[in-house]
Design an enzyme around this catalytic site. Sequence first.
Site, short mmCIF file in Angstrom:
data_model
loop_
_atom_site.label_atom_id
_atom_site.label_comp_id
_atom_site.label_asym_id
_atom_site.label_seq_id
_atom_site.Cartn_x
_atom_site.Cartn_y
_atom_site.Cartn_z
N SER A 151 0.85 -1.19 0.00
CA SER A 151 0.00 0.00 0.00
C SER A 151 0.89 1.24 0.00
O SER A 151 2.04 1.18 0.44
CB SER A 151 -0.89 0.00 1.25
N TYR A 164 -1.52 -0.85 10.58
CA TYR A 164 -1.66 -1.17 9.15
C TYR A 164 -0.46 -0.63 8.38
O TYR A 164 0.14 -1.34 7.56
CB TYR A 164 -2.95 -0.57 8.61
#
Length: 283
Positions: A151, A164
């Site tokens: 990501s 995350y």
Amino acid sequence: MKRDHDKLEGKIVLITGASRGIGKQTAMDFASKGVGVIILVARTQSKLVELESIIRGGTELRQVNVVSYRCDVSNRREVGELAQKVIDKFGYVDILINNAGVGIYGNLEKQTAEDLELVMRTNFLGTAYCTKAFLGSMLKRRSGHIVNVASVAGSFGVAGMACYSASKYAILGFSESLYHELHGTGVEITVVSPIGVKTEFFNHVSFGWKKPNYAGFFLEPQTVSKAILKASCSSRLEIMVPFYIRAGVWLKQTFPYFLNPLVGWLFRRQLNKTKSASNDMSR
């Protein structure tokens, strides 16, 4: 130079997190490129069966051999059992797509230790477990490609998604290390790092009803799937989606004292907006 379709023809592809979102779209797109076998892996068997039916029922996809296995990639034992079944049945995997991932949104102080462990075990350790489980057979054949879905949050620490972001930073470091280790072995590794994507990822209760939107828009799963297919035939270490996000990473690394305060303000603003929206909904 071979077209990507020709490079993928007849390949054995394994996709984790295949039951929905990016993984589901990627499975369907690989099927349309003439791969020989698609191995679907996810935690929910019913959704895997549903996707198998979709792929088998597609007019252009009927020649693809598709199988599915229920597996929680955060569980090392289950990953080991998965790898044994796949190797026993097919002998090897040509392309491994480590896509399974979860996210929990909110201030770290309000998250439980179990929340943190879930994110790290699924996103990072799941990627590491699967990579290790299939790497040996790739090295023996001197052939294979690993695609790890990370990501942009692996390049920018995102307020409200500390764990995350940490898991995606870990995937980047893990992949870069392997990129150097695997030089000259015939096995390649590429990371795909997208911005936010329109998937069920944001359905987790921690996000409330409002998705944090840092780029001003969300990508469609097809856009990320296209990058994953490209990555499976690429010698690059990382592909960012959209490509121009790379400029933001360069600016952060080159002018950190200028960009970091701006990025931090943006992330905090989104976190506060999401909190306010959730509070309004709970009244």
